[in-house]
Each structure stands twice: as C-alpha cells, then as structure tokens.
Write a protein that holds these residues in place. Structure first.
Motif, PDB file in Angstrom:
ATOM      1  N   ASP A 151      -7.596  11.792 -11.460  1.00 12.82           N
ATOM      2  CA  ASP A 151      -8.263  10.768 -11.518  1.00 12.82           C
ATOM      3  C   ASP A 151      -8.573  10.089 -10.300  1.00 12.82           C
ATOM      4  N   ILE A 152      -9.655   9.338 -10.071  1.00 12.56           N
ATOM      5  CA  ILE A 152      -9.841   8.839  -8.960  1.00 12.56           C
ATOM      6  C   ILE A 152     -10.343   7.242  -9.327  1.00 12.56           C
ATOM      7  N   SER A 153      -9.671   6.144  -8.491  1.00 13.63           N
ATOM      8  CA  SER A 153     -10.241   4.903  -8.578  1.00 13.63           C
ATOM      9  C   SER A 153     -11.144   4.941  -7.414  1.00 13.63           C
ATOM     10  N   HIS A 154     -12.563   4.605  -8.039  1.00 23.19           N
ATOM     11  CA  HIS A 154     -13.761   4.792  -7.365  1.00 23.19           C
ATOM     12  C   HIS A 154     -13.981   3.603  -6.453  1.00 23.19           C
ATOM     13  N   PHE A 155     -14.797   3.978  -5.111  1.00 25.01           N
ATOM     14  CA  PHE A 155     -14.851   2.780  -4.268  1.00 25.01           C
ATOM     15  C   PHE A 155     -15.705   1.728  -4.874  1.00 25.01           C
TER      16      PHE A 155
ATOM     17  N   SER B 188      -6.171   7.061  -4.733  1.00 29.68           N
ATOM     18  CA  SER B 188      -5.793   8.577  -5.145  1.00 29.68           C
ATOM     19  C   SER B 188      -4.297   8.648  -5.266  1.00 29.68           C
ATOM     20  N   VAL B 189      -3.994   9.418  -6.346  1.00 26.72           N
ATOM     21  CA  VAL B 189      -2.620   9.728  -6.429  1.00 26.72           C
ATOM     22  C   VAL B 189      -2.212  10.673  -5.350  1.00 26.72           C
ATOM     23  N   MET B 190      -1.195  10.587  -4.754  1.00 29.59           N
ATOM     24  CA  MET B 190      -0.781  11.618  -3.675  1.00 29.59           C
ATOM     25  C   MET B 190      -0.309  13.111  -4.059  1.00 29.59           C
ATOM     26  N   ASP B 191       0.430  12.994  -5.142  1.00 29.60           N
ATOM     27  CA  ASP B 191       1.149  14.331  -5.605  1.00 29.60           C
ATOM     28  C   ASP B 191       0.146  14.940  -6.707  1.00 29.60           C
ATOM     29  N   GLU B 192       0.063  16.117  -6.739  1.00 25.12           N
ATOM     30  CA  GLU B 192      -0.422  16.855  -8.064  1.00 25.12           C
ATOM     31  C   GLU B 192       0.358  16.693  -9.329  1.00 25.12           C
ATOM     32  N   ASP B 193      -0.410  16.681 -10.517  1.00 19.77           N
ATOM     33  CA  ASP B 193       0.302  16.909 -11.580  1.00 19.77           C
ATOM     34  C   ASP B 193       1.013  15.798 -11.776  1.00 19.77           C
ATOM     35  N   THR B 194       0.653  14.297 -11.575  1.00 16.64           N
ATOM     36  CA  THR B 194       1.671  13.164 -12.012  1.00 16.64           C
ATOM     37  C   THR B 194       0.734  12.311 -12.193  1.00 16.64           C
ATOM     38  N   PHE B 195       1.158  10.944 -11.732  1.00 19.65           N
ATOM     39  CA  PHE B 195       0.462   9.744 -11.877  1.00 19.65           C
ATOM     40  C   PHE B 195       1.048   8.746 -11.052  1.00 19.65           C
TER      41      PHE B 195
ATOM     42  N   GLY C  37       6.151   6.543 -10.840  1.00 19.08           N
ATOM     43  CA  GLY C  37       5.447   7.659 -10.445  1.00 19.08           C
ATOM     44  C   GLY C  37       5.181   8.240  -9.068  1.00 19.08           C
ATOM     45  N   SER C  38       4.272   8.867  -8.781  1.00 22.76           N
ATOM     46  CA  SER C  38       3.990   9.250  -7.419  1.00 22.76           C
ATOM     47  C   SER C  38       3.347   8.121  -6.569  1.00 22.76           C
TER      48      SER C  38
END
Length: 173
Positions: free
Chosen positions: A61-65, A121-128, A79-80
């Motif tokens: 997911d993205i937290s959009h501008f 944006s989340v820094m790591d893949e496959d997480t939250f 989480g991450s």
C-alpha cells in the motif's frame, strides 16, 4: 512476544480503509474546541484541539501525497519501519524513517508541519507498519487535500521518482 500480521491489527483495532491508502480508526479526540479566530491557521469554524488515529499501511500500500492545514505527529507502534516522504512549504523534499532502530537513523516520532505535502511507505517487503497520528488543531476531512501526479510534477519536477510512486494518477471518487 508473538508477531502479528496486518490483518490481526485491522481486525482487533477495527480499522477502516482510508482514502489516502491503508487503514485507520479515530481513537481519541479533544472535548475542547477552538475557533479560527484563536489560531494562526485559517480554518472554517471550530476545530477540536486535537484528534488521534491508528494508521496501518501494508508494504503493498501507499499513503498517497496529501496536505493538511495542521501539524501532524506520527508515532511508531508495530511492524516494519515506515518512511514519511515530505515536501515542505518551501518546496524542499525530506525523508524521515519512523521506527525504533535508532542506530540506523530511525526515530520513534516524526512531526509533519502544517501545509506540507506528504505521504508514506513501508520500508520492508511483505509486512506492514502500525503507527499513531495526532493532528492539532484536530483533523477534519474538509482540510484534507489529495494530489495527482500531474499537479505535483508541474510544481516539483525534480521529485519525479517519489511523486510517481506516492501520488495518484487520478484521485479515486
């Protein structure tokens, strides 16, 4: 301590989809209010002194501008780590890493100044990432402004890479 996934927090905290991306729930708000005449920010009508939400963002997911008329404080919970991307009122891009690995440049709290354009944006893949966000004066959707890629590229072409990642091509209805 047991590691939980994103769905655990979405369910247990009763989070709803957020228009900027991710999930949220308002958990605290001030009983006191203030008027635009008592503030240096131009608001219509009264505002709560503060509001606070849980905000969960998955790695896909993205937290959009977007932009708010108030300062927003972000607090890391679980989480991450999360990256907060910010274009300030002077047009300068800044990046903050929200987390607890202080030796790696992360911080457990971040302030996003009013009128900044920001997303995350989340820094790591496959997480939250689960964070808390406190807005003062309190958040109202009428003070919430989303941006398209074209709008931001016309003002900040030097930040094309991050704009293409964090801004909507077309704002969803």
């Amino acid at each position: 301590m047991k590691q939980h996934d994103a769905q655990y927090y979405v369910s247990k905290l009763e989070l709803d989809p957020h228009p900027e991306g991710g999930y949220y729930k308002r958990v605290f708000e001030s009983e006191e209010q203030t008027s635009d005449k008592e503030l240096t920010v131009e608001f219509e009508g009264m505002r709560k002194l503060y509001t606070s939400i849980y905000f969960l963002l998955g790695s896909k997911d993205i937290s959009h501008f977007h932009r708010l008329k108030s300062d927003e404080l972000w607090y890391y919970h679980a989480g991450s780590p999360l990256t907060v991307h910010l274009i300030d009122e002077h047009g300068e891009y800044k990046e903050y890493k929200l987390g607890t690995d202080l030796d790696n440049g992360e911080v457990p709290q971040v302030r996003v100044p009013k009128n900044s354009i920001f997303g995350s944006s989340v820094m790591d893949e496959d997480t939250f990432s689960l964070v808390g966000c406190m807005v003062s004066p309190g958040f109202e959707f009428r003070d919430f402004e989303l941006f398209t890629q074209d709008e931001l590229l016309s003002q900040y072409p030097q930040y094309k890479d991050v704009i293409m990642k964090l801004a909507y091509e077309v704002i969803p209805v």
